[in-house]
Motif scaffolding. Sequence first.
Motif, PDB file in Angstrom:
ATOM      1  N   PRO A  31      10.489 -43.869  57.337  1.00 31.70           N
ATOM      2  CA  PRO A  31      11.799 -44.064  57.987  1.00 31.70           C
ATOM      3  C   PRO A  31      12.505 -42.759  58.299  1.00 31.70           C
ATOM      4  CG  PRO A  31      11.565 -45.481  56.053  1.00 31.70           C
ATOM      5  CD  PRO A  31      10.459 -44.479  56.001  1.00 31.70           C
ATOM      6  N   GLY A  36      13.853 -45.809  63.247  1.00 32.22           N
ATOM      7  CA  GLY A  36      13.865 -46.816  64.305  1.00 32.22           C
ATOM      8  C   GLY A  36      12.610 -47.666  64.287  1.00 32.22           C
ATOM      9  N   ASP A  37      12.496 -48.507  65.283  1.00 33.47           N
ATOM     10  CA  ASP A  37      11.389 -49.447  65.380  1.00 33.47           C
ATOM     11  C   ASP A  37      10.159 -48.749  65.951  1.00 33.47           C
ATOM     12  OD1 ASP A  37       9.727 -51.585  65.593  1.00 33.47           O
ATOM     13  OD2 ASP A  37      10.949 -52.719  67.003  1.00 33.47           O
ATOM     14  N   PRO A  38       9.043 -48.700  65.215  1.00 31.13           N
ATOM     15  CA  PRO A  38       7.841 -48.052  65.759  1.00 31.13           C
ATOM     16  C   PRO A  38       7.203 -48.834  66.901  1.00 31.13           C
ATOM     17  CG  PRO A  38       7.362 -49.098  63.661  1.00 31.13           C
ATOM     18  CD  PRO A  38       8.848 -49.194  63.850  1.00 31.13           C
ATOM     19  N   LEU A  39       7.643 -50.082  67.093  1.00 34.65           N
ATOM     20  CA  LEU A  39       7.101 -50.906  68.173  1.00 34.65           C
ATOM     21  C   LEU A  39       7.864 -50.735  69.484  1.00 34.65           C
ATOM     22  CD1 LEU A  39       6.412 -54.216  66.189  1.00 34.65           C
ATOM     23  CD2 LEU A  39       4.738 -52.519  66.945  1.00 34.65           C
ATOM     24  N   ARG A  40       8.902 -49.923  69.473  1.00 34.17           N
ATOM     25  CA  ARG A  40       9.684 -49.744  70.705  1.00 34.17           C
ATOM     26  C   ARG A  40       8.929 -48.832  71.679  1.00 34.17           C
ATOM     27  NH1 ARG A  40      11.688 -45.743  67.371  1.00 34.17           N
ATOM     28  NH2 ARG A  40      12.128 -43.727  68.364  1.00 34.17           N
ATOM     29  N   ARG A  64       4.184 -46.801  73.446  1.00 34.41           N
ATOM     30  CA  ARG A  64       4.635 -46.659  72.063  1.00 34.41           C
ATOM     31  C   ARG A  64       3.954 -45.463  71.403  1.00 34.41           C
ATOM     32  NH1 ARG A  64       3.608 -52.957  70.599  1.00 34.41           N
ATOM     33  NH2 ARG A  64       1.558 -52.264  71.360  1.00 34.41           N
ATOM     34  N   GLY A  69       3.451 -45.271  64.895  1.00 35.60           N
ATOM     35  CA  GLY A  69       2.770 -46.485  64.449  1.00 35.60           C
ATOM     36  C   GLY A  69       1.828 -46.215  63.294  1.00 35.60           C
ATOM     37  N   HIS A  72       4.027 -45.680  60.069  1.00 33.40           N
ATOM     38  CA  HIS A  72       4.594 -46.950  59.600  1.00 33.40           C
ATOM     39  C   HIS A  72       3.496 -47.922  59.193  1.00 33.40           C
ATOM     40  CE1 HIS A  72       8.982 -46.676  60.364  1.00 33.40           C
ATOM     41  NE2 HIS A  72       8.620 -45.728  61.211  1.00 33.40           N
ATOM     42  N   ASN A 222       5.765 -58.875  63.217  1.00 36.64           N
ATOM     43  CA  ASN A 222       7.006 -58.095  63.268  1.00 36.64           C
ATOM     44  C   ASN A 222       6.843 -56.672  62.736  1.00 36.64           C
ATOM     45  OD1 ASN A 222       8.539 -60.350  64.238  1.00 36.64           O
ATOM     46  ND2 ASN A 222       8.489 -61.188  62.163  1.00 36.64           N
ATOM     47  N   ILE A 223       5.675 -56.325  62.259  1.00 35.21           N
ATOM     48  CA  ILE A 223       5.450 -54.975  61.738  1.00 35.21           C
ATOM     49  C   ILE A 223       4.197 -54.402  62.388  1.00 35.21           C
ATOM     50  CG2 ILE A 223       6.554 -55.451  59.517  1.00 35.21           C
ATOM     51  CD1 ILE A 223       3.774 -55.707  58.301  1.00 35.21           C
TER      52      ILE A 223
END
Length: 276
Positions: A31, A36-40, A64, A69, A72, A222-223
């Motif tokens: 983090p 933030g979101d690694p999938l963005r 991405r 990715g 995470h 979701n991950i």
Amino acid sequence: MSALRRFARSPEGVVGFVILLTLASVALLAPVLFPGDPLRIAGAPLIPPFTDPSFPLGTDRLGRDVLAGLVHGARASLIVGIAAALVAVLIGSIVGTLAGFAGGLIDEALMRVVDAFQIVPGFLLALAFVSVLQPSLPIVILAIALGAWTGPARLARAEVLSIRERDYVASARIIGMHPLEIALREVLPNALPPVLALSAVIVAGAVLTEAALSFLGLGDPNIVTWGSMIAEGRAVLRSAPYLSIIPGLALVATVVGTYLFGEGLTAMLSRREQHS
């Protein structure tokens, strides 16, 4: 000789510990390193590795960040591996201890349950369990543990069979301790060391199983996971093989590090038994 010194005398154990320590550090700092979101979507799609300083390992088909990715994904793999091993060792140790200490019909009944679970390959059991229920991280952990607890159960039972007739167990019976209390408080802690050494193998197997489930689309959507990253790169394997190779190498490093660490634990425990 202390346990730490015994472990340090195992070169493979030290190498495995360094690998796992590095992966754990990366996972804990994920983090911070990549908030933030690694999938963005972070940039242009399919940027090759080492061509853009902003994306050292490139980007995937959707733009991405592969490095984000990967970092995470280390968290997901370690969480699943360690949690599944803990659940499997907990269930297996309790079942094996009760079977070995009670003996008779209880032993027969519990070991037939173990046989029933052991007949079905762990991956197929996890695949069926996740397919029936909604894929999520807790479900994946439980599914993997259901296929992995039989090994600890058999090993714990074998240890308990050699422990239950020792003097301190007989002394606990004489002073009136309840049989269940003797099994869980006196016998189980002494039967745990070999089972804990087996946990490294369970962690490695759990990491591989989680990656396989994610590769098949049965992981938590979701991950980000290494298995889903490998599956994502499958569609462009010829034009952008790095999308599958990079998470594949991370998966190999994790499994090899875990096995080496387990070898170090086994060597440490065997030396302790020789000195005792």
